[in-house]
Design an enzyme around this catalytic site. Structure first.
Site, PDB file in Angstrom:
ATOM      1  N   CYS A   1     -93.629  -9.028  78.572  1.00 45.23           N
ATOM      2  CA  CYS A   1     -93.280  -9.395  79.941  1.00 45.23           C
ATOM      3  C   CYS A   1     -91.965 -10.160  79.877  1.00 45.23           C
ATOM      4  O   CYS A   1     -91.638 -10.731  78.843  1.00 45.23           O
ATOM      5  CB  CYS A   1     -94.359 -10.233  80.605  1.00 45.23           C
ATOM      6  SG  CYS A   1     -94.651 -11.816  79.858  1.00 45.23           S
TER       7      CYS A   1
ATOM      8  N   HIS B   1     -76.192   8.489  73.289  1.00 50.97           N
ATOM      9  CA  HIS B   1     -75.365   7.598  72.464  1.00 50.97           C
ATOM     10  C   HIS B   1     -74.948   8.274  71.166  1.00 50.97           C
ATOM     11  O   HIS B   1     -73.989   7.861  70.535  1.00 50.97           O
ATOM     12  CB  HIS B   1     -76.142   6.316  72.144  1.00 50.97           C
ATOM     13  CG  HIS B   1     -77.283   6.553  71.219  1.00 50.97           C
ATOM     14  ND1 HIS B   1     -78.498   7.009  71.644  1.00 50.97           N
ATOM     15  CD2 HIS B   1     -77.376   6.449  69.865  1.00 50.97           C
ATOM     16  CE1 HIS B   1     -79.307   7.157  70.604  1.00 50.97           C
ATOM     17  NE2 HIS B   1     -78.648   6.828  69.512  1.00 50.97           N
TER      18      HIS B   1
ATOM     19  N   GLY C   1     -88.802   7.961  72.995  1.00 51.57           N
ATOM     20  CA  GLY C   1     -89.435   6.662  72.813  1.00 51.57           C
ATOM     21  C   GLY C   1     -89.147   5.701  73.952  1.00 51.57           C
ATOM     22  O   GLY C   1     -90.042   4.996  74.422  1.00 51.57           O
TER      23      GLY C   1
ATOM     24  N   GLY D   1     -85.239   6.184  69.439  1.00 47.60           N
ATOM     25  CA  GLY D   1     -83.800   6.159  69.730  1.00 47.60           C
ATOM     26  C   GLY D   1     -82.993   7.093  68.842  1.00 47.60           C
ATOM     27  O   GLY D   1     -82.041   6.656  68.203  1.00 47.60           O
TER      28      GLY D   1
ATOM     29  N   TYR E   1     -78.272   4.429  82.360  1.00 50.41           N
ATOM     30  CA  TYR E   1     -79.385   3.652  81.843  1.00 50.41           C
ATOM     31  C   TYR E   1     -79.213   3.266  80.367  1.00 50.41           C
ATOM     32  O   TYR E   1     -80.161   3.313  79.575  1.00 50.41           O
ATOM     33  CB  TYR E   1     -80.720   4.377  82.077  1.00 50.41           C
ATOM     34  CG  TYR E   1     -81.823   3.379  82.324  1.00 50.41           C
ATOM     35  CD1 TYR E   1     -81.668   2.055  81.902  1.00 50.41           C
ATOM     36  CD2 TYR E   1     -82.992   3.716  82.984  1.00 50.41           C
ATOM     37  CE1 TYR E   1     -82.631   1.108  82.132  1.00 50.41           C
ATOM     38  CE2 TYR E   1     -83.976   2.770  83.214  1.00 50.41           C
ATOM     39  CZ  TYR E   1     -83.781   1.463  82.770  1.00 50.41           C
ATOM     40  OH  TYR E   1     -84.744   0.526  82.992  1.00 50.41           O
TER      41      TYR E   1
HETATM   42  P1  NAD Z   1     -85.220   9.645  71.869  1.00 49.16           P
HETATM   43  O1  NAD Z   1     -84.320  10.287  70.904  1.00 49.16           O
HETATM   44  O2  NAD Z   1     -86.589   9.234  71.420  1.00 49.16           O
HETATM   45  O3  NAD Z   1     -85.399  10.596  73.129  1.00 49.16           O
HETATM   46  C1  NAD Z   1     -84.343  11.295  73.739  1.00 49.16           C
HETATM   47  C2  NAD Z   1     -84.921  12.536  74.394  1.00 49.16           C
HETATM   48  O4  NAD Z   1     -83.885  13.243  75.057  1.00 49.16           O
HETATM   49  C3  NAD Z   1     -85.528  13.489  73.382  1.00 49.16           C
HETATM   50  O5  NAD Z   1     -86.895  13.701  73.678  1.00 49.16           O
HETATM   51  C4  NAD Z   1     -84.681  14.739  73.521  1.00 49.16           C
HETATM   52  O6  NAD Z   1     -85.436  15.923  73.319  1.00 49.16           O
HETATM   53  C5  NAD Z   1     -84.150  14.625  74.919  1.00 49.16           C
HETATM   54  N1  NAD Z   1     -82.900  15.356  75.151  1.00 49.16           N
HETATM   55  C6  NAD Z   1     -81.795  15.412  74.367  1.00 49.16           C
HETATM   56  N2  NAD Z   1     -80.853  16.180  74.908  1.00 49.16           N
HETATM   57  C7  NAD Z   1     -81.374  16.638  76.078  1.00 49.16           C
HETATM   58  C8  NAD Z   1     -80.869  17.477  77.104  1.00 49.16           C
HETATM   59  N3  NAD Z   1     -79.628  17.993  77.043  1.00 49.16           N
HETATM   60  N4  NAD Z   1     -81.671  17.753  78.174  1.00 49.16           N
HETATM   61  C9  NAD Z   1     -82.928  17.244  78.254  1.00 49.16           C
HETATM   62  N5  NAD Z   1     -83.458  16.445  77.299  1.00 49.16           N
HETATM   63  C10 NAD Z   1     -82.679  16.140  76.236  1.00 49.16           C
HETATM   64  O7  NAD Z   1     -84.454   8.400  72.470  1.00 49.16           O
HETATM   65  P2  NAD Z   1     -85.030   7.191  73.346  1.00 49.16           P
HETATM   66  O8  NAD Z   1     -85.604   6.164  72.437  1.00 49.16           O
HETATM   67  O9  NAD Z   1     -85.879   7.705  74.446  1.00 49.16           O
HETATM   68  O10 NAD Z   1     -83.681   6.589  73.928  1.00 49.16           O
HETATM   69  C11 NAD Z   1     -82.953   7.317  74.913  1.00 49.16           C
HETATM   70  C12 NAD Z   1     -81.594   6.708  75.125  1.00 49.16           C
HETATM   71  O11 NAD Z   1     -81.712   5.454  75.786  1.00 49.16           O
HETATM   72  C13 NAD Z   1     -80.841   6.421  73.830  1.00 49.16           C
HETATM   73  O12 NAD Z   1     -79.494   6.726  73.986  1.00 49.16           O
HETATM   74  C14 NAD Z   1     -81.037   4.951  73.628  1.00 49.16           C
HETATM   75  O13 NAD Z   1     -80.030   4.398  72.841  1.00 49.16           O
HETATM   76  C15 NAD Z   1     -80.986   4.461  75.050  1.00 49.16           C
HETATM   77  N6  NAD Z   1     -81.658   3.176  75.196  1.00 49.16           N
HETATM   78  C16 NAD Z   1     -81.698   2.588  76.408  1.00 49.16           C
HETATM   79  C17 NAD Z   1     -82.306   1.364  76.581  1.00 49.16           C
HETATM   80  C18 NAD Z   1     -82.361   0.713  77.900  1.00 49.16           C
HETATM   81  O14 NAD Z   1     -82.827  -0.375  78.013  1.00 49.16           O
HETATM   82  N7  NAD Z   1     -81.937   1.324  78.943  1.00 49.16           N
HETATM   83  C19 NAD Z   1     -82.897   0.707  75.509  1.00 49.16           C
HETATM   84  C20 NAD Z   1     -82.860   1.331  74.289  1.00 49.16           C
HETATM   85  C21 NAD Z   1     -82.266   2.549  74.153  1.00 49.16           C
END
Ligand code: NAD
Length: 556
Positions: free
Chosen positions: A410, A268, A177, A48, A322
C-alpha cells in the site's frame, strides 16, 4: 542457460541461514524465482522483459550457499547478479549490498550492455528483480490503482461526475509482470478495459490469476463487449490477442469510443517489443540473430503505435505514457509528436511523492496468509481516517491472489511508513505474527530514482537527470540499518535512462530491528521529501516542516 529446476522460498520457522536477516534475503531471493512469481524462472527472469534475480545458475547456487553461511556481522557483495565478496562489517550494516547493471555514462546503452551481458559480465536487474523484493503483479497493482483513480478524478472533474471510471473504456497493451495489473486496476475503479497482448499465454495467465475477466475472440467481439459493459456502467476487462502497433491504429480508424489510452508493452527494450509483421513464434530467434535490424523494426512499429495514441489524444481521449519509454522509442522511430502526451508521474503521481508517499510493501516469511491478514488489520487500525487506503486494503483482500510468499502493498507517506514498521515489529515480537516480515519497496519511489522519462520527468527546477539523489538514498539506507540495499541502472525505462536504489528491512521482532526500522523507514521517504523541497515543491516543504525533516538550505 535455460534450466528447468523449480525454485520456491522456504516457509515456516526453520532457518537454513544463521539468522533471520540472512534467511529473509535468502527467502526473498528464492521467492523472486518462484514459478508463481517470476515470468520466466527457467532463465532467472523475474519481470520487465529480461529483469533477472541472479546472473546465471552457478551464481544462483553461490548466492544461496553464501547467504546460508553468512554471519550476522558480515556483508555479501553482489555485482550484477553474481556474488563477488563477503566482508566483515557489523550488525547494523546491511547483510547484502547489490549493484546491478551499472555502466559508465558514455557506455550506458543497450548494444554495449548486451555485448557485456553476452560475455557473462553483467545482467539486467530491472528494479525489484535484481534486488529481491518483487512480489508478483500485486506490487504494481496498487500503483496502477492509484494512477487510474487519479485519472478518474481528473475525468470526473472535467465531466462533473464522481471519481470513478464507470462508463468509460480504457485501451492499453501488455499483460506482462507489470502490465498485467492494468485490467484489474481499471475494474477496481469501475471501468472497462481492452488490453492488447501478442502472447496468448500471458492472457490466459492473467485470467487464471483473476487480474483479467475475459478473452475476446477478435477485435469486433472486444469492442462489442466493451461498449455493452460501458453502457451498463459495469466493470469489465477484456484481453485481445494482437499486436498493439496494428490494433491501436485499427481502432482509431474505426472511430472506436475510447476514453483513456496508455501502454505497458516492454517498450523500454526494443528487442522485447514485437514489431508489426513479425510472427510471435519467430520473435526470439529474429531478435537474437539480427538485434540491430530488429531494433529498427520495433521502433518503426512503436512510432505507429504512438501515432495512434496521439490520434486518440487529438480526438479528446486522456492519454499518458505508463513508464516504459515508448515515447522516446517512437521518436527514435521517426514520429515527431511522440511527446505530445505526458508521463504518468508529472500527470498524476508527483503530489504524492512530495508527501514522501510511495509503494511500501511487505512479505510474510512464514508463508502463512494469516500473517498478512493480521498486518492488513494493523494498517486499517493505524490509519482509520484514510478512506482511500481502507478501500484498497479491502479490495486487495477480496481480489488479489497471492503469488509466492503472501505479501501486501500500500502507498504510505512520511511518518506512516515508520509507524507501520514499528507496529509490524511489535506484532512479530508478541507472536501475533508467526514469523518475521520483509519490509521493502519498489525502486519507483519518491526519493530513490532519477529517471527523466518517468519518475523525475518535468521536475520544477529542471533537475530531471540529476542522479545524486538515488545514490544518496542508497547510502543513507545503508547508514540507517537496512537489511539489504541496492543500486541499479536502467530499470523501467532502459539503459542510459535511469539510476535507482532499493532497500529491504526485516522486522524480526527484536529491539535491534525496531531501532533500525525506525531510522530506515523515516530516512528513506525523507529522501523523497528533501529531493522535492530542493526542486522547489511547496507541498514537500510543508511535509518537511510537519515532520521535522531538516533541510540546511532552508535553515539559515
Ligand atoms: P513484460 O515483459 O513482463 O511484459 C510485456 C508484455 O508486452 C509481454 O507480455 C509482451 O508479449 C507484450 N508485448 C510486446 N510487444 C507487444 C506488441 N507489439 N503488442 C502487444 N503486446 C506486446 O514487462 P512488464 O513487467 O509488464 O513491464 C512492461 C513495461 O512497463 C516495461 O517497459 C517496464 O519497464 C515498464 N514498467 C512500468 C512501471 C510503472 O510503474 N509504470 C513499473 C515497472 C516497469
Amino acid at each position: 542457460m535455460s534450466n528447468p529446476r523449480t525454485v520456491r522460498a522456504a516457509r515456516g520457522l526453520t532457518l537454513s541461514a544463521k539468522g533471520w536477516q540472512q534467511e529473509a534475503a535468502l527467502r526473498m531471493f528464492h521467492n523472486n524465482l518462484d514459478p508463481e512469481v517470476a515470468e520466466h524462472p527457467e532463465d532467472l527472469v523475474v519481470y520487465g522483459g529480461t529483469g533477472k534475480a541472479a546472473r546465471d545458475w552457478r551464481s544462483f547456487d553461490r548466492i544461496t550457499a553464501s547467504l546460508r553461511d553468512l554471519e550476522g556481522d558480515e556483508t555479501l557483495l553482489v555485482q550484477s547478479g553474481r556474488p563477488v565478496g563477503i566482508m566483515r562489517t557489523h550488525e547494523w550494516a546491511p547483510r547484502v549490498l547489490l549493484a546491478n547493471s551499472n555502466l559508465v555514462g558514455d557506455w550506458a546503452n543497450w548494444p554495449e550492455f548486451r555485448r557485456l551481458e553476452a560475455e557473462g559480465l553483467t545482467m539486467y536487474g530491472q528494479m525489484t528483480a535484481g534486488s529481491w523484493i518483487y512480489i508478483g503483479t500485486q506490487g504494481i497493482l496498487q500503483g496502477t490503482y492509484e494512477t487510474f483513480a487519479a485519472v478518474a478524478a481528473k475525468l470526473g472533474s472535467k465531466k462533473h461526475s464522481g471519481a470513478t471510471l464507470a462508463g468509460t473504456i480504457t485501451l492499453t497493451a501488455g499483460l506482462g509482470g507489470m502490465g498485467g495489473a492494468q485490467p484489474l486496476a481499471v475494474t477496481m475503479n469501475d471501468g472497462v478495459a481492452i488490453v492488447v497482448e501478442c502472447d496468448g499465454s500471458r492472457i490466459d495467465r492473467r485470467i487464471e490469476h483473476r487480474y483479467l475477466d475475459v478473452r475476446a475472440r477478435n477485435l469486433d467481439e472486444a469492442l462489442e463487449l466493451a461498449v455493452r459493459a460501458r453502457d451498463e456502467r459495469r466493470p469489465l476487462s477484456i484481453g485481445l490477442l494482437g499486436n498493439a502497433a496494428e490494433v491501436f491504429p485499427e481502432l482509431l480508424s474505426r472511430g472506436a469510443p475510447i476514453d483513456i489510452v496508455t501502454d505497458q508493452t516492454s517498450a523500454h527494450d526494443p528487442l522485447a517489443y514485437l514489431p508489426a509483421g513479425v510472427a510471435f513464434e519467430d520473435w526470439k530467434d529474429l531478435a537474437a540473430a539480427k538485434p540491430e535490424e530488429f531494433t529498427v523494426r520495433a521502433r518503426e512499429s512503436m512510432a505507429a503505435h504512438v501515432e495512434a495514441m496521439v490520434g486518440f489524444l487529438d480526438a479528446g481521449a486522456e492519454v499518458f505514457d505508463y513508464g516504459n519509454s515508448i515515447r522516446d522509442e517512437a521518436r527514435e522511430g521517426g514520429f515527431t509528436r511522440a511527446f505530445d502526451f505526458p508521463g504518468f508521474v508529472p500527470a498524476y503521481i508527483r503530489p504524492l511523492f512530495c508527501e514522501g508517499k510511495g509503494p511500501f510493501r511487505w512479505a510474510a516469511l512464514s508463508g502463512d496468509p494469516a500473517d498478512i491478514a493480521r498486518t492488513d488489520q494493523a494498517v486499517l487500525d493505524l490509519f482509520p481516517e484514510n478512506d482511500h487506503l481502507t478501500k484498497w486494503i479491502r479490495m486487495a483482500q477480496e481480489r488479489v491472489a497471492f503469488q509466492g510468499l503472501p505479501a501486501r502493498i500500500c502507498w504510505l507517506g512520511q511518518g506512516e511508513r515508520a509507524a507501520a514498521g514499528q507496529r509490524f515489529n511489535e506484532l512479530v515480537a508478541s507472536g501475533e505474527i508467526s514469523a518475521p516480515l520483509a519490509i521493502g519497496r519498489d525502486h519507483l519511489d519518491t526519493g530513490s530514482v532519477a529517471s527523466p522519462y518517468r519518475e523525475t520527468e518535468g521536475m520544477k527546477d529542471g533537475s530531471d537527470a540529476i542522479a545524486d539523489w538515488p545514490l544518496l538514498n542508497a547510502l543513507v539506507n545503508t547508514a540507517s540499518g537496512a537489511s539489504w540495499v541496492s543500486i541499479h541502472h536502467g530499470g523501467g525505462v532502459g539503459m542510459g535512462r535511469s539510476i535507482h536504489a532499493g532497500q529491504v528491512s526485516v522486522a524480526d521482532g527484536t529491539e535491534l530491528a525496531a531501532a533500525k526500522l525506525r531510522r530506515v523507514l523515516t530516512n528513506d521517504p525523507a529522501m523523497g521529501v528533501i529531493r522535492h523541497v530542493d526542486a522547489g515543491y511547496e507541498d514537500a516543504e510543508r511535509v518537511a516542516d510537519a515532520h521535522g525533516i531538516r533541510v540546511p538550505m532552508k535553515e539559515g
